[in-house]
Design a protein around this motif. Structure first.
Motif: not given
Lengths: 399, 455
Positions: A330, A336-337, A339-343, A348, A351, B21, B379-382, B393, B395, B399
């Motif tokens: 994070k 920031e750009v 979107g389709h990811a784990f952050k 941590d 996690k 978890r 869910w547009n990026d940014g 999110s 995701y 999870r």
């Protein structure tokens, strides 16, 4: 423009970003004169013409041993390895080297008639500032990584001071992310109004048809692989990667890990990996070429960027361009750009491990990340990003 | 005669998942998937801002204006949360019920998508909800509203066979085709497959099937003027006052103006300081002055004396969500469809255990919100999240959800039998392995490529 590595030679974002931005600017009909630190004993004739427009880029090479992301210790190591007479040309230590570079590059650019002076990262800032003053033109300081990022907030005070001084003096500052902009505002006390965020771009594109097919049960028992790629420095969080890896390993001993990149932490990382019992499932790939990197991305089931403080993180864009699901710190600009990811927070690691294992277990999840994440690349082209830089130039010239 | 005003409010709270978890999976029979602190704090926040003050106001309006009537649909999981976190909220609804001028509608207990997944489960959840409403409020719902106003011709026939005389739906433009939303409609008449009809008959929540079913359509423009636009300063109708709004209500004519909205409109989506409560308080006063009456959905249907009604033909499924008004908010991407498929695939196993706790957990995981949180449509990026979600999110939502599913699956799989199976299988497999190896050695083929013999 006071930049770095053209064409990029080292792994790392600075050279790549400079090249991408310059190509974008040239496409917008901006005439760029590039001033580069350049070791004379190096490959002088390695002037690759990578695309036709690059004829328009005038390059001025200034003899210097400075490298992107330099530190006093690294510079000292390098200068000791070359003959003393030659070393004197470059400067005996990092401070002196910057001074020599500044003096020389100001001198060799006096005859130019720029509209804007643009400098990338602290080592070129003084040269940029003096050149801007000489020509009476606005200075743009572009920040790709601050001393605080590199040192996890334990800066070399001298470098930190140089950076802050340059940001204060600059007419405008371009930060590669909001994350970095916040650092400049909070830790350097820079007025947020004069900082613009221009995220790094990528000229990579993702083609679903050339992407590796997901590992399906039919394709045999290929072990999943989790990838780290970056300099082995504190900033990039390789220790956190190992911590994560050991948790994943405990849960699923079949998972393989690859750490690609070199850096001064290499010996301690190997030591730690063995201590954690990872010796049979981890590979230290060393420094890799961009072709090798691409291959690693495609082989990886997921890419983890656990950086402690990452102004941008171009590797994340490279990974999604190869269709690799990513888990991002994070504390990064890339998060920031993309979107389709784990952050996750870099600290941590538990996690982080959980996200890795979830991606490995859940095929629909992995395949959605693969398909959706690269959409951002269509928007984040260097051409679009250069467009933003050009409008910053125009604002400066018309104000 | 001016149209009746039909006010219906939706109230629901999901059970949000905690940060599960992978290391917890399969470890305990009593693993709890839900984030009770979060669920309690959200419930209490909304209770203080919306449920309690809005109910106080509704009670005083009901006492003051004899013609004022309203309808609610309270999801079963909301009522469960009332019992866990807000007895005061439950009692305030019971006080409203005692006035005799509040109608409660039926829905699936778990606010689920079972209507499009599993007819038997759908009937069972509706039955559970009806029993709950009877227990708490002493009345039996006769009008059905499905989760997020999900609706189709098939669903209307299903609801009719379940015994309902009315069903709510979104009045979408492409289905109305210029007709008014202010009339009761009827679905096209057709028979469901025989198996499905029998299934419904076996699980019917109400004593007998209805001959006819009326479809009440949400007047989305006027509903959304209040629910979404009330405090929007860039809106041409801003600031909205009760006088003007009443003029608009009458402007369309018809049998009834159906204003359907989230109850959270009052105090939560539109904050108290926007004047939403004053607006609401003034409406019945103006309506009384101007001779306008309110009617609950079943009264609207009973008051329709014509023998026929126009046909509302929803061949494809519609809903009240987003601009698309379809199912894409819950099953628009891979993770959503896979999660939805996986939870419903567990049904027979869960039911086979006969364990009421597991059944409840399984059903709580069917709540539509879980899938909504996984939506990536906008869910547009940014971009700023356009979706309300308790998680970081889509995701992260997946999870947590997939961990809960994995654990539940391990809990419901017939343990002893599978172990026995597994051990016998192992023996068989190892024998096969031996023969495989011989075969492999013989043909000099690498083991990984050896064909797996059919069992």
């Amino acid at each position: 423009m006071f930049g770095w590595e053209y064409p990029p030679r080292h792994l790392g974002g600075l050279g790549v970003a400079c090249q991408g931005l310059i190509r974008g600017l040239v496409n917008q009909n901006v005439k760029v004169t590039l001033v580069l630190p350049f070791a004379a004993d190096g490959s002088e004739d390695q002037i690759d013409i990578l695309c036709p427009q690059e004829h328009h880029i005038q390059k001025i090479r200034v003899a210097s041993l400075l490298l992107p992301y330099d530190s006093a210790e690294l510079y000292a190591q390098r200068i000791q390895s070359i003959p003393r007479e030659t070393a004197q040309i470059y400067g005996a230590d990092l401070g002196h080297a910057v001074h020599v570079f500044t003096e020389t590059s100001v001198e060799v650019t006096k005859h130019l008639q720029p509209d804007i002076v643009h400098a990338h990262d602290w080592m070129t800032y003084e040269a940029g500032l003096r050149s801007a003053r000489h020509h009476g033109k606005p200075l743009v300081t572009h920040i790709h990584a601050t001393e605080l990022d590199r040192t996890h907030f334990h800066p070399n005070e001298w470098i930190y001071g140089r950076e802050r001084w340059a940001f204060e003096q600059a007419d405008h500052v371009i930060a590669v992310s909001n994350y970095t902009k916040n650092i400049l505002v909070q830790h350097y006390g820079i007025n947020p109004d004069k900082i613009s965020v221009v995220h790094n771009g990528s000229d990579e594109t993702y083609h679903a048809d050339t992407a590796p097919t997901q590992i399906t049960p039919m394709s045999g028992k290929k072990n999943p692989m989790v990838l780290f790629l970056g300099r082995l420095t504190i900033q990039k969080g390789p220790m956190h990667f190992l911590e994560m890896a050991s948790m994943v390993h405990r849960h699923d001993p079949d998972v393989q890990f690859v750490i690609a990149g070199d850096g001064h932490m290499f010996p301690s990382l190997v030591h730690q990996a063995v201590k954690l019992g990872l010796q049979d499932c981890i590979v230290f790939a060393g420094k890799v070429s961009s072709d090798e990197a691409r291959k690693l991305y495609t082989q990886a089931s997921c890419f983890v960027m656990p950086s402690l403080s990452e102004p941008f993180g171009l590797v994340a864009l490279e990974a999604i361009a190869q269709g690799t699901p990513v888990i991002l710190s994070k504390q990064s600009g890339a998060s920031e750009v993309i979107g389709h990811a784990f952050k996750v927070d870099f600290w941590d690691t538990e996690k982080m491990a959980d996200c890795v294992l979830t991606i490995l277990r859940e095929t629909p999840l992995a395949s959605q990340l693969t398909a959706e994440a690269p959409r951002v690349l269509q928007r984040l082209t260097w051409e679009n990003q250069a467009d933003k830089v050009v409008s910053i130039y125009k604002n400066l010239l018309h104000s | 005669m001016p149209p009746r005003i039909c006010l219906y409010f939706q109230i629901h709270q999901p059970y949000r998942l905690r940060d599960l978890r992978i290391t917890e999976i399969g470890k305990g029979k009593t693993m709890d998937y839900f984030d009770h602190d979060k669920n309690r704090s959200v419930f209490r926040k909304v209770a203080e801002k919306c449920y309690l003050p809005a109910n106080r106001l509704m009670l005083s309006l009901l006492q003051q204006y004899p013609d004022f009537q309203i309808a609610y649909s309270l999801s079963g999981v909301f009522l469960d949360q009332c019992e866990e976190y807000g007895q005061d909220v439950l009692e305030s609804f019971q006080r409203l019920a005692k006035t005799g001028r509040v109608e409660f509608l039926a829905e699936t207990y778990y606010h689920s998508l079972s209507s499009i997944q599993d007819t038997e489960e759908f009937c069972e959840q509706t039955t559970l909800h009806i029993r709950k409403i009877e227990d708490l409020f002493g009345m039996t719902p006769t009008v059905f509203r499905n989760t997020e106003l999900i609706y189709s011709n098939e669903l209307a026939q299903t609801a009719r066979l379940m015994g309902f005389k009315g069903i709510l739906a979104e009045g979408t433009d492409h289905l109305l085709q210029g007709r008014s939303a202010n009339l009761p409609y009827t679905p096209p008449r057709f028979r469901l497959p025989r198996r499905k009809e029998m299934l419904i008959a076996r699980h019917r929540p109400l004593p007998q099937r209805s001959e006819n079913i009326s479809v009440l359509l949400k007047n989305y423009r006027l509903s959304d003027d209040v629910a979404f636009r009330f405090s929007d300063k860039s809106w041409v109708g801003f600031p909205l006052n009760a006088e003007n709004f009443t003029d608009w209500l009458l402007g369309g004519g018809g049998h009834s103006v159906n204003l359907f909205m989230d109850y959270e409109t009052f105090g939560e989506h539109q904050w108290e300081d926007t004047g939403i409560f004053e607006f609401l308080a003034t409406l019945p006063h103006i309506w009384q002055e101007r001779g306008i009456t309110c009617a609950t959905p079943s009264q609207v249907i009973n008051a329709w004396k014509h023998t026929d009604a126009p046909v509302y033909d929803a061949h494809n499924v519609i809903s009240w969500a987003d601009t698309e008004r379809d199912l894409s908010a819950w099953q628009g991407n891979q993770i959503q469809t896979s999660a939805l498929k996986a939870i419903h695939a567990l049904g027979p196993l869960v039911k086979a255990t006969g364990n009421p706790d597991l059944l409840r957990i399984w059903r709580k995981l069917q709540t539509s919100d879980h899938f909504y949180y996984m939506c990536t449509k906008y869910w547009n990026d940014g971009d700023v999240h356009k979706y309300f979600s308790p998680y970081d999110s889509p995701y992260e939502a997946y999870r947590r959800y997939s961990h809960a599913l994995c654990d539940l699956k391990m809990r419901v799989e017939p343990v002893k039998a599978s172990r026995r199976d597994a051990s016998t299988k192992n023996i068989k497999t190892s024998r096969r392995d031996v023969s495989n190896k011989q075969h492999t050695a013989h043909s000099n083929r690498p083991k990984s490529q050896s064909p797996i013999p059919n069992p």
